[in-house]
Design a protein around this motif. Structure first.
Motif, PDB file in Angstrom:
ATOM      1  N   GLY A  88       0.790  -1.213   0.000  1.00 31.48           N
ATOM      2  CA  GLY A  88       0.000   0.000   0.000  1.00 31.48           C
ATOM      3  C   GLY A  88       0.823   1.263   0.000  1.00 31.48           C
ATOM      4  N   THR A  89       2.157   1.131   0.115  1.00 31.16           N
ATOM      5  CA  THR A  89       3.032   2.303   0.103  1.00 31.16           C
ATOM      6  C   THR A  89       3.981   2.322  -1.084  1.00 31.16           C
ATOM      7  N   GLU A  90       3.954   1.278  -1.909  1.00 30.08           N
ATOM      8  CA  GLU A  90       4.827   1.207  -3.074  1.00 30.08           C
ATOM      9  C   GLU A  90       4.182   0.341  -4.142  1.00 30.08           C
ATOM     10  N   VAL A  91       4.571   0.578  -5.396  1.00 31.95           N
ATOM     11  CA  VAL A  91       4.073  -0.215  -6.519  1.00 31.95           C
ATOM     12  C   VAL A  91       5.248  -0.565  -7.421  1.00 31.95           C
ATOM     13  N   PRO A  92       5.148  -1.643  -8.206  1.00 32.95           N
ATOM     14  CA  PRO A  92       6.225  -1.993  -9.129  1.00 32.95           C
ATOM     15  C   PRO A  92       6.490  -0.868 -10.127  1.00 32.95           C
TER      16      PRO A  92
ATOM     17  N   PRO B 274      -5.088   2.799  11.666  1.00 31.76           N
ATOM     18  CA  PRO B 274      -4.922   3.697  12.817  1.00 31.76           C
ATOM     19  C   PRO B 274      -3.471   4.002  13.168  1.00 31.76           C
ATOM     20  N   HIS B 275      -2.521   3.218  12.659  1.00 28.44           N
ATOM     21  CA  HIS B 275      -1.118   3.436  12.997  1.00 28.44           C
ATOM     22  C   HIS B 275      -0.353   4.133  11.866  1.00 28.44           C
ATOM     23  N   ASP B 276      -1.043   4.576  10.834  1.00 24.13           N
ATOM     24  CA  ASP B 276      -0.389   5.264   9.726  1.00 24.13           C
ATOM     25  C   ASP B 276      -0.098   6.709  10.145  1.00 24.13           C
ATOM     26  N   GLU B 277       1.172   7.043  10.248  1.00 26.19           N
ATOM     27  CA  GLU B 277       1.567   8.365  10.748  1.00 26.19           C
ATOM     28  C   GLU B 277       1.167   9.477   9.788  1.00 26.19           C
ATOM     29  N   THR B 278       1.234   9.220   8.485  1.00 27.02           N
ATOM     30  CA  THR B 278       0.849  10.237   7.506  1.00 27.02           C
ATOM     31  C   THR B 278      -0.630  10.568   7.629  1.00 27.02           C
TER      32      THR B 278
ATOM     33  N   ALA C 156      -8.868   2.364  -9.579  1.00 27.57           N
ATOM     34  CA  ALA C 156      -8.536   0.935  -9.634  1.00 27.57           C
ATOM     35  C   ALA C 156      -7.382   0.686  -8.677  1.00 27.57           C
ATOM     36  N   GLN C 157      -7.158  -0.576  -8.349  1.00 30.26           N
ATOM     37  CA  GLN C 157      -6.122  -0.924  -7.384  1.00 30.26           C
ATOM     38  C   GLN C 157      -5.060  -1.817  -8.003  1.00 30.26           C
ATOM     39  N   PRO C 158      -3.776  -1.435  -7.922  1.00 31.87           N
ATOM     40  CA  PRO C 158      -2.711  -2.368  -8.301  1.00 31.87           C
ATOM     41  C   PRO C 158      -2.763  -3.584  -7.380  1.00 31.87           C
ATOM     42  N   LEU C 159      -2.970  -4.758  -7.933  1.00 28.92           N
ATOM     43  CA  LEU C 159      -3.253  -5.929  -7.101  1.00 28.92           C
ATOM     44  C   LEU C 159      -2.088  -6.329  -6.210  1.00 28.92           C
ATOM     45  N   ALA C 160      -0.863  -6.006  -6.621  1.00 24.79           N
ATOM     46  CA  ALA C 160       0.293  -6.371  -5.812  1.00 24.79           C
ATOM     47  C   ALA C 160       0.502  -5.412  -4.652  1.00 24.79           C
ATOM     48  N   SER C 161      -0.285  -4.349  -4.587  1.00 24.84           N
ATOM     49  CA  SER C 161      -0.113  -3.353  -3.536  1.00 24.84           C
ATOM     50  C   SER C 161      -1.472  -2.934  -2.991  1.00 24.84           C
ATOM     51  N   PRO C 162      -2.077  -3.760  -2.142  1.00 22.82           N
ATOM     52  CA  PRO C 162      -3.378  -3.404  -1.585  1.00 22.82           C
ATOM     53  C   PRO C 162      -3.371  -2.033  -0.930  1.00 22.82           C
ATOM     54  N   ARG C 163      -4.437  -1.281  -1.176  1.00 23.26           N
ATOM     55  CA  ARG C 163      -4.686   0.071  -0.671  1.00 23.26           C
ATOM     56  C   ARG C 163      -4.015   1.157  -1.491  1.00 23.26           C
ATOM     57  N   ALA C 164      -3.053   0.850  -2.352  1.00 23.20           N
ATOM     58  CA  ALA C 164      -2.614   1.838  -3.338  1.00 23.20           C
ATOM     59  C   ALA C 164      -3.725   1.978  -4.370  1.00 23.20           C
TER      60      ALA C 164
ATOM     61  N   ASP D 163      -0.541   6.234  -2.764  1.00 25.35           N
ATOM     62  CA  ASP D 163      -0.434   5.126  -1.817  1.00 25.35           C
ATOM     63  C   ASP D 163      -1.595   5.178  -0.837  1.00 25.35           C
ATOM     64  N   GLN D 164      -1.545   4.370   0.190  1.00 23.89           N
ATOM     65  CA  GLN D 164      -2.660   4.251   1.126  1.00 23.89           C
ATOM     66  C   GLN D 164      -2.919   5.543   1.902  1.00 23.89           C
ATOM     67  N   SER D 165      -1.944   6.460   1.896  1.00 23.14           N
ATOM     68  CA  SER D 165      -2.076   7.725   2.617  1.00 23.14           C
ATOM     69  C   SER D 165      -2.268   8.896   1.658  1.00 23.14           C
ATOM     70  N   TRP D 166      -2.534   8.609   0.383  1.00 26.01           N
ATOM     71  CA  TRP D 166      -2.718   9.601  -0.682  1.00 26.01           C
ATOM     72  C   TRP D 166      -1.438  10.308  -1.093  1.00 26.01           C
ATOM     73  N   ARG D 167      -0.283   9.742  -0.739  1.00 26.22           N
ATOM     74  CA  ARG D 167       0.968  10.285  -1.276  1.00 26.22           C
ATOM     75  C   ARG D 167       1.110   9.839  -2.721  1.00 26.22           C
ATOM     76  N   VAL D 168       1.521  10.757  -3.596  1.00 27.25           N
ATOM     77  CA  VAL D 168       1.612  10.458  -5.020  1.00 27.25           C
ATOM     78  C   VAL D 168       2.863   9.632  -5.293  1.00 27.25           C
ATOM     79  N   LEU D 169       2.669   8.471  -5.915  1.00 30.56           N
ATOM     80  CA  LEU D 169       3.776   7.585  -6.275  1.00 30.56           C
ATOM     81  C   LEU D 169       4.193   7.756  -7.726  1.00 30.56           C
ATOM     82  N   ALA D 170       3.248   8.086  -8.578  1.00 27.30           N
ATOM     83  CA  ALA D 170       3.528   8.250 -10.009  1.00 27.30           C
ATOM     84  C   ALA D 170       2.416   9.096 -10.616  1.00 27.30           C
ATOM     85  N   HIS D 171       2.751   9.841 -11.658  1.00 22.61           N
ATOM     86  CA  HIS D 171       1.735  10.636 -12.362  1.00 22.61           C
ATOM     87  C   HIS D 171       2.217  10.903 -13.779  1.00 22.61           C
ATOM     88  N   ASN D 172       1.297  11.291 -14.651  1.00 22.33           N
ATOM     89  CA  ASN D 172       1.689  11.649 -16.004  1.00 22.33           C
ATOM     90  C   ASN D 172       1.644  13.167 -16.168  1.00 22.33           C
TER      91      ASN D 172
END
Length: 275
Positions: free
Chosen positions: A104-108, A188-192, A242-250, A126-135
Motif C-alpha cells: 500500500g506504500t509502493e508499486v512496481p 490507525p497506525h499510519d503516521e501520515t 482501480a487498485q494495483p493488485l500487488a499493492s493493496p490500498r494503493a 499510496d494508502q495515505s494519498w501520497r503520489v507515487l507516479a503521475h503523467n
C-alpha cells in the motif's frame, strides 16, 4: 475450503524454509533429510500447541483464525499474492488486511510506464494519498504545473484546491472528508494519515465539517465532479479508480476531463457487462 489447493500451497512453501535458519535440525524422513520445516517445527516456531499447524495444512480446521494465518504466512515469507491465495483456499474470501507493512506504500516500477501511456490525467497514490507516479496530463491540471505530494492534503487544505475544484464545499468536501475518516479507521497506525487528520481538525473551515461527520464514503470511483483545469478551463471530470493488485490500498486514479458547464456524456450511460 479448497483442501487440496491449501495443502499444496502450504506444503510447497514450508519445504522452502530451512530449519537451520531458525536454529533447528533438519527433520529426517525414511532415513534421509527432508526438505524444509516439519509440521511440528512450525508449531514450535509459532508457539502453538502440537498439531495446530497440521490441522491447517490438512484442511481440518474450518475458518482458521486470522492470527494463525498471518503467523504462518510471515514465517513462510508469503508474497501478497500468496497471502490472498491462502485466504481464498482456507476461508473462501479475501484477506481483511495486507500482509506486509509496506504493502500500500509502493508499486512496481512498470506502473510508471502504465501511467505514461494513458492520455487522460492519471496518477497513483499510496494508502495515505501520497503520489507515487503521475503523467504530464495530470500535472497540467494545476495552476503552477506542480503535482502536490499528497492529493488528499491538497484537496482538503490547500487554498489552491478551492479554485481548481469547482464547488469545493458542495461537490468535493462532502466526499473527501469521509474518505479520510474511513482511511484513519482502517489504518490507525499510519503516521501520515494521523498527521493529515490532525491538520484537518485544526483547520477552521474543514475541521468543523470533519467533526460533523456525514455520509459513508470510501472511494470516488464512478463520480463526476466539476473542475477548473488550469489550461482547459471549466469542465467536469469522471473519476475512475482501480487498485494495483500487488499493492493493496494503493490506487490508480484516471480523471477524464470534459470541458463545459454541465457533466459529460457518461451520465446516464448503462453499466458495462459481459455479453
Amino acid at each position: 475450503m479448497d483442501k487440496e489447493a491449501l495443502r499444496d500451497l502450504l506444503r510447497e512453501r514450508r519445504a522452502l524454509i530451512a530449519p537451520e535458519d531458525h536454529g533447528l535440525l533438519r527433520p529426517s524422513r525414511q532415513g534421509r533429510r527432508a526438505p524444509g520445516l516439519s509440521q511440528s517445527q512450525v508449531d514450535q516456531l509459532l508457539h502453538r500447541t502440537h498439531g495446530t499447524y497440521n490441522r491447517l495444512e490438512t484442511g481440518s480446521w474450518p475458518n482458521p483464525p486470522e492470527d494463525l494465518l498471518r503467523d504462518v504466512a510471515r514465517l513462510f515469507r508469503f508474497s501478497e499474492h500468496e497471502w490472498t491465495s491462502l485466504w481464498l483456499f482456507a476461508v473462501h474470501r479475501d484477506p481483511p488486511h495486507p500482509l506486509h507493512p509496506r504493502s500500500g506504500t509502493e508499486v512496481p516500477p512498470a506502473w510508471q510506464d502504465v501511467i505514461d501511456g494513458i492520455s487522460h490525467m492519471a496518477y497513483i497514490n499510496d494508502q495515505s494519498w501520497r503520489v507515487l507516479a503521475h503523467n504530464e496530463a495530470f500535472a497540467e491540471m494545476f495552476p503552477r504545473g506542480e503535482v502536490p505530494g499528497n492529493t488528499m492534503r491538497w484537496m482538503a487544505l490547500d487554498p489552491e484546491a478551492r479554485s481548481v475544484l469547482t464547488g469545493w464545499r458542495d461537490h468535493w468536501v462532502p466526499m473527501i472528508l469521509p474518505q479520510v475518516r474511513a482511511a484513519v479507521a482502517a489504518l490507525p497506525h499510519d503516521e501520515t494519515l494521523a498527521a493529515l487528520e490532525a491538520d484537518i481538525l485544526a483547520d477552521p473551515v474543514v475541521g468543523p465539517l470533519y467533526e460533523a461527520g456525514g455520509r459513508a464514503y470510501v472511494h470516488p470511483d464512478g463520480d463526476e465532479r466539476p473542475l477548473h483545469h488550469a489550461l482547459k478551463g471549466p469542465g467536469w471530470v469522471s473519476l475512475c479508480g482501480a487498485q494495483p493488485l500487488a499493492s493493496p490500498r494503493a490506487r490508480l486514479m484516471v480523471l477524464i476531463f470534459r470541458p463545459g458547464e454541465h457533466s459529460g456524456p457518461t451520465a446516464g450511460r448503462p453499466m458495462l457487462y459481459a455479453r
